[in-house]
Design a protein around this motif. Structure first.
Motif, PDB file in Angstrom:
ATOM      1  N   GLU A  17      19.391  -7.597  46.309  1.00 52.08           N
ATOM      2  CA  GLU A  17      19.576  -8.899  46.941  1.00 52.08           C
ATOM      3  C   GLU A  17      18.468  -9.209  47.942  1.00 52.08           C
ATOM      4  O   GLU A  17      18.176 -10.381  48.219  1.00 52.08           O
ATOM      5  CB  GLU A  17      20.943  -8.945  47.624  1.00 52.08           C
ATOM      6  N   LEU A  18      17.839  -8.163  48.476  1.00 52.41           N
ATOM      7  CA  LEU A  18      16.728  -8.334  49.411  1.00 52.41           C
ATOM      8  C   LEU A  18      15.397  -8.547  48.689  1.00 52.41           C
ATOM      9  O   LEU A  18      14.366  -8.704  49.329  1.00 52.41           O
ATOM     10  CB  LEU A  18      16.625  -7.117  50.335  1.00 52.41           C
ATOM     11  N   GLY A  19      15.450  -8.518  47.366  1.00 50.35           N
ATOM     12  CA  GLY A  19      14.244  -8.742  46.582  1.00 50.35           C
ATOM     13  C   GLY A  19      13.507  -7.477  46.182  1.00 50.35           C
ATOM     14  O   GLY A  19      12.402  -7.550  45.624  1.00 50.35           O
ATOM     15  N   ALA A  20      14.120  -6.315  46.437  1.00 50.23           N
ATOM     16  CA  ALA A  20      13.471  -5.057  46.068  1.00 50.23           C
ATOM     17  C   ALA A  20      13.460  -4.889  44.554  1.00 50.23           C
ATOM     18  O   ALA A  20      14.394  -5.279  43.861  1.00 50.23           O
ATOM     19  CB  ALA A  20      14.189  -3.880  46.725  1.00 50.23           C
ATOM     20  N   GLN A  21      12.412  -4.279  44.083  1.00 44.35           N
ATOM     21  CA  GLN A  21      12.260  -3.990  42.647  1.00 44.35           C
ATOM     22  C   GLN A  21      12.359  -2.499  42.366  1.00 44.35           C
ATOM     23  O   GLN A  21      12.328  -2.084  41.216  1.00 44.35           O
ATOM     24  CB  GLN A  21      10.911  -4.521  42.156  1.00 44.35           C
ATOM     25  N   GLY A  22      12.467  -1.722  43.432  1.00 44.33           N
ATOM     26  CA  GLY A  22      12.525  -0.276  43.248  1.00 44.33           C
ATOM     27  C   GLY A  22      13.180   0.426  44.419  1.00 44.33           C
ATOM     28  O   GLY A  22      13.393  -0.156  45.489  1.00 44.33           O
ATOM     29  N   LEU A  80      14.058  16.380  46.288  1.00 46.10           N
ATOM     30  CA  LEU A  80      13.064  17.439  46.188  1.00 46.10           C
ATOM     31  C   LEU A  80      13.355  18.393  45.034  1.00 46.10           C
ATOM     32  O   LEU A  80      12.467  18.775  44.274  1.00 46.10           O
ATOM     33  CB  LEU A  80      13.023  18.212  47.508  1.00 46.10           C
ATOM     34  N   LEU A  81      14.635  18.756  44.887  1.00 44.91           N
ATOM     35  CA  LEU A  81      14.987  19.742  43.872  1.00 44.91           C
ATOM     36  C   LEU A  81      16.362  19.508  43.247  1.00 44.91           C
ATOM     37  O   LEU A  81      16.679  20.091  42.217  1.00 44.91           O
ATOM     38  CB  LEU A  81      14.945  21.144  44.504  1.00 44.91           C
ATOM     39  N   SER A  82      17.171  18.643  43.876  1.00 44.73           N
ATOM     40  CA  SER A  82      18.545  18.443  43.421  1.00 44.73           C
ATOM     41  C   SER A  82      18.611  17.517  42.212  1.00 44.73           C
ATOM     42  O   SER A  82      18.361  16.314  42.315  1.00 44.73           O
ATOM     43  CB  SER A  82      19.408  17.859  44.553  1.00 44.73           C
ATOM     44  N   ASP A  83      18.952  18.075  41.045  1.00 40.64           N
ATOM     45  CA  ASP A  83      19.120  17.251  39.850  1.00 40.64           C
ATOM     46  C   ASP A  83      20.265  16.264  40.024  1.00 40.64           C
ATOM     47  O   ASP A  83      20.182  15.120  39.559  1.00 40.64           O
ATOM     48  CB  ASP A  83      19.404  18.145  38.632  1.00 40.64           C
ATOM     49  N   TYR A  84      21.327  16.689  40.701  1.00 44.92           N
ATOM     50  CA  TYR A  84      22.498  15.824  40.889  1.00 44.92           C
ATOM     51  C   TYR A  84      22.107  14.552  41.649  1.00 44.92           C
ATOM     52  O   TYR A  84      22.427  13.437  41.233  1.00 44.92           O
ATOM     53  CB  TYR A  84      23.597  16.578  41.647  1.00 44.92           C
ATOM     54  N   GLN A  85      21.385  14.710  42.744  1.00 40.08           N
ATOM     55  CA  GLN A  85      20.999  13.553  43.549  1.00 40.08           C
ATOM     56  C   GLN A  85      20.029  12.650  42.801  1.00 40.08           C
ATOM     57  O   GLN A  85      20.193  11.432  42.757  1.00 40.08           O
ATOM     58  CB  GLN A  85      20.381  14.028  44.869  1.00 40.08           C
ATOM     59  N   ARG A  86      19.014  13.255  42.215  1.00 37.17           N
ATOM     60  CA  ARG A  86      17.977  12.461  41.554  1.00 37.17           C
ATOM     61  C   ARG A  86      18.526  11.725  40.335  1.00 37.17           C
ATOM     62  O   ARG A  86      18.269  10.528  40.152  1.00 37.17           O
ATOM     63  CB  ARG A  86      16.822  13.369  41.147  1.00 37.17           C
ATOM     64  N   LEU A  87      19.295  12.417  39.502  1.00 37.97           N
ATOM     65  CA  LEU A  87      19.812  11.791  38.285  1.00 37.97           C
ATOM     66  C   LEU A  87      20.769  10.661  38.596  1.00 37.97           C
ATOM     67  O   LEU A  87      20.734   9.600  37.957  1.00 37.97           O
ATOM     68  CB  LEU A  87      20.480  12.841  37.401  1.00 37.97           C
ATOM     69  N   ALA A  99      20.833   8.814  41.333  1.00 37.46           N
ATOM     70  CA  ALA A  99      20.045   7.696  41.855  1.00 37.46           C
ATOM     71  C   ALA A  99      19.355   6.956  40.714  1.00 37.46           C
ATOM     72  O   ALA A  99      19.337   5.708  40.680  1.00 37.46           O
ATOM     73  CB  ALA A  99      19.023   8.207  42.869  1.00 37.46           C
ATOM     74  N   ASN A 100      18.813   7.696  39.760  1.00 33.97           N
ATOM     75  CA  ASN A 100      18.120   7.069  38.629  1.00 33.97           C
ATOM     76  C   ASN A 100      19.079   6.250  37.768  1.00 33.97           C
ATOM     77  O   ASN A 100      18.757   5.130  37.340  1.00 33.97           O
ATOM     78  CB  ASN A 100      17.461   8.142  37.761  1.00 33.97           C
ATOM     79  N   ILE A 101      20.255   6.808  37.485  1.00 36.78           N
ATOM     80  CA  ILE A 101      21.232   6.134  36.628  1.00 36.78           C
ATOM     81  C   ILE A 101      21.712   4.823  37.261  1.00 36.78           C
ATOM     82  O   ILE A 101      21.780   3.780  36.608  1.00 36.78           O
ATOM     83  CB  ILE A 101      22.423   7.065  36.334  1.00 36.78           C
ATOM     84  N   ILE A 102      22.028   4.887  38.554  1.00 43.44           N
ATOM     85  CA  ILE A 102      22.535   3.686  39.233  1.00 43.44           C
ATOM     86  C   ILE A 102      21.441   2.638  39.367  1.00 43.44           C
ATOM     87  O   ILE A 102      21.670   1.438  39.172  1.00 43.44           O
ATOM     88  CB  ILE A 102      23.117   4.068  40.602  1.00 43.44           C
ATOM     89  N   LEU A 128      16.305  -1.473  38.554  1.00 43.48           N
ATOM     90  CA  LEU A 128      15.424  -1.052  39.638  1.00 43.48           C
ATOM     91  C   LEU A 128      14.690   0.214  39.222  1.00 43.48           C
ATOM     92  O   LEU A 128      15.270   1.107  38.617  1.00 43.48           O
ATOM     93  CB  LEU A 128      16.231  -0.774  40.917  1.00 43.48           C
ATOM     94  N   LYS A 129      13.423   0.281  39.555  1.00 35.76           N
ATOM     95  CA  LYS A 129      12.661   1.497  39.301  1.00 35.76           C
ATOM     96  C   LYS A 129      12.949   2.513  40.411  1.00 35.76           C
ATOM     97  O   LYS A 129      13.268   2.131  41.537  1.00 35.76           O
ATOM     98  CB  LYS A 129      11.166   1.189  39.245  1.00 35.76           C
TER      99      LYS A 129
END
Length: 222
Positions: A87-92, A98-105, A107-110, A116-117
């Motif tokens: 809503e703020l106009g962000a595209q990414g 750093l190492l957590s697959d749970y956090q990174r995946l 974030a990527n999925i959502i 959003l990239k």
């Protein structure tokens, strides 16, 4: 490109923020999620409410969003925060993963659901080299909590210098914890960095919560 930065106030999200700025991204906002539970799966718990001081000295907009800290609800709240970014106009979205697959995946999925990239510049970075890079590039931070057997608790609450990194790495090799704390062995709070207009002075007290569980409770920041 306009981006939001997931920001906990710790070393990793602060480093990722600087990476984004120096790569030419326009920062629309920092996003801090405030978990009510210490055992949050996704987000840092200790002292995250104090990101407002860091945002102020960097001259950046900050959005703080409460979250229950419960596993499924956290992901819903993460979606809400990414929606605010959109809503703020962000595209990414920039993360300090750093190492957590749970956090990174997650974030990527959502982010993908909202078109959003995602950028995680620290992903799989050499842990020991990274700790020295932080010092060499002018990042000053304190340890605000520790929960690993063998961690040098005596450095809790003090600004980490190169000799402290030497000690952390020696102990990490000896006792088997992650030297950059990606497994939750410790949490940090950044008091100065290249984008800070001034350094922050942090006052607090040390509290022992268990045999290997120590906390630096921030009481005041100037």
């Amino acid at each position: 490109m306009k981006v939001c930065v997931l920001y906990s106030g710790g070393k990793d999200s602060t480093y990722a923020l600087h990476w984004a700025v120096f790569k030419g991204f326009e920062i629309t906002s920092l996003i801090t999620l405030l978990p009510r539970r210490e055992d949050s799966w996704m987000f840092q718990y200790p002292n995250v409410e104090f990101t407002k001081y860091q945002a102020e000295v960097m001259g950046m907009k900050l959005i703080q969003i409460p979250t229950s800290g419960e596993k499924d609800k956290e992901l819903q709240d993460l979606y809400i925060s990414f929606k605010r970014c959109e809503e703020l106009g962000a595209q990414g979205i920039v993360t300090g993963a750093l190492l957590s697959d749970y956090q990174r995946l997650n974030a990527n999925i959502i982010a993908e659901k909202l078109s959003l990239k995602t950028y995680s510049p620290l992903w799989r970075k050499d842990q020991e080299k990274y700790m020295y890079e932080l010092i060499d590039e002018g990042f000053e931070f304190i340890i605000t909590s520790t929960s690993a057997y063998g961690f040098p608790h005596e450095i809790l609450g003090k600004t980490i210098r190169r000799d402290d990194v030497d000690l952390i790495i020696r102990r990490a090799r000896e006792y088997g914890f992650n030297p950059a704390f990606e497994g939750g062995e410790a949490e940090t709070y950044v008091t100065n960095a290249p984008l800070f207009k001034k350094g922050l002075k942090v006052f607090g007290e040390i509290k022992r919560l268990g045999e290997d569980n120590w906390r630096f409770l921030i009481k005041r920041i100037l």
